[in-house]
Design an enzyme around this catalytic site. Structure first.
Site, PDB file in Angstrom:
ATOM      1  N   SER A  36       0.825  -1.206   0.000  1.00  0.00           N
ATOM      2  CA  SER A  36       0.000   0.000   0.000  1.00  0.00           C
ATOM      3  C   SER A  36       0.859   1.256   0.000  1.00  0.00           C
ATOM      4  O   SER A  36       1.605   1.496  -0.934  1.00  0.00           O
ATOM      5  CB  SER A  36      -0.970  -0.036   1.181  1.00  0.00           C
ATOM      6  OG  SER A  36      -1.953   0.959   1.066  1.00  0.00           O
ATOM      7  N   ASP A  75      -2.736   6.711  -3.193  1.00  0.00           N
ATOM      8  CA  ASP A  75      -1.535   6.053  -2.720  1.00  0.00           C
ATOM      9  C   ASP A  75      -1.143   4.990  -3.752  1.00  0.00           C
ATOM     10  O   ASP A  75      -1.856   4.790  -4.744  1.00  0.00           O
ATOM     11  CB  ASP A  75      -1.741   5.492  -1.317  1.00  0.00           C
ATOM     12  CG  ASP A  75      -2.750   4.358  -1.261  1.00  0.00           C
ATOM     13  OD1 ASP A  75      -3.561   4.245  -2.195  1.00  0.00           O
ATOM     14  OD2 ASP A  75      -2.740   3.585  -0.284  1.00  0.00           O
ATOM     15  N   ASP A  81      -1.274   1.800  -4.258  1.00  0.00           N
ATOM     16  CA  ASP A  81      -2.190   0.746  -4.718  1.00  0.00           C
ATOM     17  C   ASP A  81      -3.613   1.272  -4.914  1.00  0.00           C
ATOM     18  O   ASP A  81      -4.528   0.496  -5.183  1.00  0.00           O
ATOM     19  CB  ASP A  81      -2.165  -0.459  -3.782  1.00  0.00           C
ATOM     20  CG  ASP A  81      -2.817  -0.198  -2.434  1.00  0.00           C
ATOM     21  OD1 ASP A  81      -2.753   0.955  -1.959  1.00  0.00           O
ATOM     22  OD2 ASP A  81      -3.372  -1.143  -1.842  1.00  0.00           O
ATOM     23  N   ASP A 105      -5.994   2.473  -3.067  1.00  0.00           N
ATOM     24  CA  ASP A 105      -7.156   2.228  -2.212  1.00  0.00           C
ATOM     25  C   ASP A 105      -7.466   3.426  -1.315  1.00  0.00           C
ATOM     26  O   ASP A 105      -8.520   3.471  -0.676  1.00  0.00           O
ATOM     27  CB  ASP A 105      -7.000   0.940  -1.388  1.00  0.00           C
ATOM     28  CG  ASP A 105      -5.859   0.976  -0.383  1.00  0.00           C
ATOM     29  OD1 ASP A 105      -5.047   1.924  -0.412  1.00  0.00           O
ATOM     30  OD2 ASP A 105      -5.772   0.029   0.429  1.00  0.00           O
TER      31      ASP A 105
END
Length: 442
Positions: A60, A205, A207, A209
Site C-alpha cells: 500500500s 496512494d 495501490d 485504495d
C-alpha cells in the site's frame, strides 16, 4: 477458487506467482490478474467472479523497502479475527518451505476483468462531458490507468497527471514516503494544480485504495482531511436518499453519526481499519479518517480510492454548477450540526516496548485536563467501548471534544486523534499532547 493480484512494488509479481504456485499445488483453482493492478480491482474481482478468497501483493503506502499481502474473504472483506488466527496456525504447521507442493496449473485473466471494474464504478455508458479541471497523481503507483479510464467514462476528460509521478516506480523517487497523508507528498500535484488553475486535486496512494483531495477556493488550494471528505461523501449519499448503515471508525469524526441520525439511518462505529468496517451488516457507506472510503459496497466492501475519487469529482462538479465548492458544503454542515475539527498527532517512540510503557502510564493515570479543558470522561478501550471488542487505547472526553490515544499497529508510534469544536481548542489540545505522550511529536 482464489484470485491473486499484485502491484508494481519490488518483487510483487514474483511473490504473486509464488502464491499462485502454492495455491495451485494445493489443488485450488487459482486465477492470476492480468498484470499490475490497483487493490480495488482485485477486491472487486473476488465478488465479480464468485471466488472464495483473494490475495493482493502490496504494501500500500508503506516505504519502498516494504511489501506484503492483503487477504480477502469471498465477501470482499479483509481477513480479521478469528480467521486470522486460523491462518497463522496453518502457517506455523507448514513445515519446510521446499517441501510445499507447487503447480503451474493456474489461469491468467485477461483485461476484461479491468473493464468490468471500470463499468461497475463508472457505469456502462459514457456520461456527458464535464468541464471540471482536475490535477491528479498516482504517486508512482498503479492507479493512473484505471482511474483515467473511469474518469473518461464518467465524462471527466480534463484530468492532468503529474508527469514525473505518472508511471509505476517501486523506488518512489520524488516522495520520502508514498503516503498522501505525509507532509510534502502532495507538493507536486498542488504545484500542477496552481499552474493549470485546477478546480480539484486528487491523489492516490501506490495501490489506489486511498484518496486525498484538495479544492480550489478564492484563497487558493485547501487540502481536505479524511474526515471532511468522508462526511461530504456521506452527506451526498444521504441527501440522495441512500439507505442502510453508515459506518466509521472509532477515531474518525462523530459528525457522521449526527448526519445519519438526521436522515433516519443507522450509524455504527468500529475499531480502526476496513477489516472491521467492511463487515458491518447492511453497509451503505464507510470511511476512516486515514483517507479510506467505501462509497459503493456492491463493488467491494473495502476502501476504494478510485471509486471515491469519482464520487468526489461528481459532487464537486454538481456543486460548481450551483456556484459552490466542497468547502462551502462543509461549512453548511458545520452551521447545521456544529463545527467538528479533527487532527491526528503522532508521537514517535523507539520501539513497541516504549509505546507499551507510555500507554500503561496513561491507562493508570489519565490527565485531569488537557490544553486547558477539563477531562470529563475516561474510557479504557481495553474494557471495550460501546460494544466494541477490547483494544489498547484510551478515550478522553473533554469540554470541547475528545481525544483517543492508541499505539500504531504498523509503526513505532503512538497516535492521538483529536476532535474539537473550534480551532483554538484543537490547537491547544494538540500542543498539550506532546508533553503527555513523550514530546517527539510529528
Amino acid at each position: 477458487m482464489v484470485v491473486v493480484g499484485y502491484d508494481a512494488r519490488h518483487q510483487s509479481d514474483a511473490f504473486a506467482r509464488e502464491c499462485v504456485a502454492v495455491l495451485a499445488g494445493a489443488g485450488v483453482r487459482t486465477l492470476l490478474m492480468p498484470g499490475r493492478i490497483p487493490t480495488p480491482v482485485l477486491a472487486f474481482a473476488i465478488g465479480h467472479l464468485g471466488a472464495s478468497a483473494g490475495v493482493m501483493v502490496t504494501a500500500s503506502h508503506n516505504p519502498a523497502s516494504d511489501n506484503g499481502l492483503k487477504i480477502y474473504l469471498g465477501d470482499t472483506t479483509l481477513v480479521a479475527a478469528p480467521v486470522d488466527a486460523g491462518i497463522a496456525a496453518r502457517m506455523a504447521a507448514v513445515g519446510p518451505v521446499d517441501a510445499i507442493p507447487r503447480s503451474d496449473s493456474h489461469e491468467t485473466l485477461d483485461e476484461s476483468i479491468v473493464e468490468a471494474y471500470v463499468t461497475a464504478v463508472a457505469g456502462p455508458e459514457p456520461r456527458p462531458r464535464s468541464s471540471l479541471t482536475v490535477a491528479y497523481t498516482p504517486l508512482h503507483g498503479v492507479g493512473a490507468a484505471v482511474f483515467l479510464a473511469v474518469a473518461e467514462r464518467a465524462g471527466f476528460t480534463d484530468v492532468h497527471v503529474v508527469a514525473e509521478q505518472a508511471e509505476p516506480d517501486p523506488e518512489f523517487p520524488t516522495v520520502p514516503y508514498p503516503n498522501p497523508e505525509e507532509p510534502g507528498a502532495l507538493d507536486r500535484v498542488l504545484a500542477l494544480a496552481e499552474r493549470i488553475d485546477a478546480d480539484l486535486v486528487l491523489a492516490h496512494d501506490p495501490d489506489a485504495d486511498r484518496c486525498a483531495v484538495a479544492v480550489r477556493t478564492e484563497a487558493g488550494l485547501t487540502v481536505l482531511s479524511g474526515d471532511e471528505v468522508g462526511v461530504l461523501l456521506a452527506d451526498d449519499l444521504l441527501s440522495r436518499g441512500v439507505t442502510g448503515t453508515f459506518a466509521s471508525t472509532l477515531v474518525s469524526s462523530e459528525l457522521l453519526g449526527e448526519l445519519a441520525e438526521a436522515h433516519g439511518q443507522r450509524w455504527v462505529q468500529t475499531l480502526t481499519g476496513f477489516k472491521w468496517l467492511g463487515k458491518v451488516p447492511d453497509l451503505a457507506f464507510a470511511y476512516e479518517e486515514a483517507l479510506g472510503y467505501c462509497v459503493n459496497p456492491a463493488v467491494s466492501r473495502d476502501k476504494d480510492g478510485i471509486a471515491a475519487a469519482l464520487a468526489v469529482m461528481v459532487l464537486a462538479d454538481r456543486l460548481r454548477e450551483a456556484g459552490r465548492t466542497l468547502l462551502d458544503r462543509r461549512d453548511e454542515l458545520y452551521r447545521a450540526y456544529g463545527t467538528h475539527l479533527t487532527r491526528q498527532v503522532s508521537v514517535r517512540v523507539h520501539d513497541s516496548a516504549e509505546a507499551h510503557t507510555v500507554m500503561e502510564r496513561l491507562h493508570a493515570s489519565p490527565p485531569a485536563s488537557l490544553g486547558g479543558f477539563t477531562v470529563r470522561t475516561v474510557d479504557d478501550l481495553r474494557d471495550g467501548y460501546r460494544g466494541l471488542p477490547p483494544t489498547d487505547g484510551v478515550r478522553l472526553g473533554l469540554d470541547q471534544g475528545r481525544v483517543i490515544v492508541r499505539p500504531s499497529g504498523t509503526e513505532p508510534k503512538l497516535k492521538a486523534y483529536i476532535e474539537a469544536h473550534d480551532a483554538n481548542a484543537l490547537a491547544g489540545i494538540a500542543e498539550a499532547l506532546g508533553p503527555l505522550l513523550g514530546n517527539r511529536v510529528s
